[in-house]
Design an enzyme around this catalytic site. Structure first.
Site, PDB file in Angstrom:
ATOM      1  N   ASP A 162       1.426  -2.925   8.457  1.00 23.12           N
ATOM      2  CA  ASP A 162       1.820  -4.031   7.573  1.00 23.12           C
ATOM      3  C   ASP A 162       3.071  -3.605   6.820  1.00 23.12           C
ATOM      4  O   ASP A 162       3.404  -2.421   6.770  1.00 23.12           O
ATOM      5  CB  ASP A 162       0.691  -4.384   6.606  1.00 23.12           C
ATOM      6  CG  ASP A 162       0.722  -5.842   6.172  1.00 23.12           C
ATOM      7  OD1 ASP A 162       1.698  -6.564   6.502  1.00 23.12           O
ATOM      8  OD2 ASP A 162      -0.235  -6.272   5.507  1.00 23.12           O
ATOM      9  N   ASP A 163       3.748  -4.586   6.254  1.00 23.35           N
ATOM     10  CA  ASP A 163       4.939  -4.275   5.470  1.00 23.35           C
ATOM     11  C   ASP A 163       4.560  -3.704   4.113  1.00 23.35           C
ATOM     12  O   ASP A 163       5.166  -2.757   3.628  1.00 23.35           O
ATOM     13  CB  ASP A 163       5.844  -5.507   5.315  1.00 23.35           C
ATOM     14  CG  ASP A 163       5.145  -6.712   4.719  1.00 23.35           C
ATOM     15  OD1 ASP A 163       3.906  -6.695   4.499  1.00 23.35           O
ATOM     16  OD2 ASP A 163       5.830  -7.724   4.475  1.00 23.35           O
TER      17      ASP A 163
ATOM     18  N   ASP B 292      -0.809  -4.615  -1.063  1.00 20.72           N
ATOM     19  CA  ASP B 292      -0.707  -5.038  -2.455  1.00 20.72           C
ATOM     20  C   ASP B 292      -2.038  -4.818  -3.160  1.00 20.72           C
ATOM     21  O   ASP B 292      -2.289  -3.759  -3.722  1.00 20.72           O
ATOM     22  CB  ASP B 292      -0.268  -6.507  -2.493  1.00 20.72           C
ATOM     23  CG  ASP B 292       0.071  -7.005  -3.880  1.00 20.72           C
ATOM     24  OD1 ASP B 292      -0.529  -6.530  -4.867  1.00 20.72           O
ATOM     25  OD2 ASP B 292       0.919  -7.889  -3.997  1.00 20.72           O
TER      26      ASP B 292
END
Length: 168
Positions: A101-102, A105
């Site tokens: 994933d980028d 969070d």
């Protein structure tokens, strides 16, 4: 917001295409050194698609699967109960696979994907403190109150979203 609450300050960090590519190549080198070759990659859509493509090229991995988990109501960042809308069928239990994933969070999406692929390695380019426990590798930590603007977030849409009339 009540009268005695102050508005929450949000900080922004912009990631350029060059920085994203450098970070992905650094992550690829670390992953190959620590885990050797992978059978395949599972990109978490949509943010993980471009990092997965770069990692796949750098690591010589051609099997790229995707998983789609929806946990945000729109782009304003309001979270709701996550829902897997496209499972990563080709990855089985994750043995020999890398999840990409980028950004991790809150960890909501990462937790769901890790449950689907318990034997996979999870890596992302950027991690916030709440999400760090869900990733095995990341390149850069960013503060929890920082909104990361990726190159695809900062350019205007070339094709505007289709507006449907009622009844369609």
């Amino acid at each position: 917001m009540t009268a005695n609450q102050t508005p929450k300050t949000v900080h922004y960090a912009t990631v350029t295409w060059d920085q994203l590519h450098r970070d992905a190549r650094l992550l690829a080198a670390t992953l190959m050194q620590k885990h050797g070759p992978f059978r395949g990659i599972v990109a978490i859509t949509r943010g993980g698609l471009i990092p997965a493509a770069i990692l796949g090229r750098e690591m010589g991995c051609r099997l790229i699967e995707s998983v789609s988990v929806i946990s945000y109501a729109g782009e304003e960042g309001t979270q709701h109960e996550p829902k897997v809308v496209k499972p990563p069928v080709a990855a089985g239990d994750g043995e020999g696979f890398l999840i990409v994933d980028d950004l991790v969070d809150s960890g909501v999406t990462a937790r769901i994907v890790r449950e689907l692929l318990p034997k996979a390695v999870f890596a992302c380019l950027y991690a916030k403190p709440d999400g760090k426990p869900f990733t095995d590798h990341y390149v850069t930590e960013v503060a929890q109150d920082t909104w990361v603007l990726f190159p695809w977030d900062t350019a205007p849409l070339f094709v505007p979203p289709l507006v449907r009339s009622e009844g369609e």
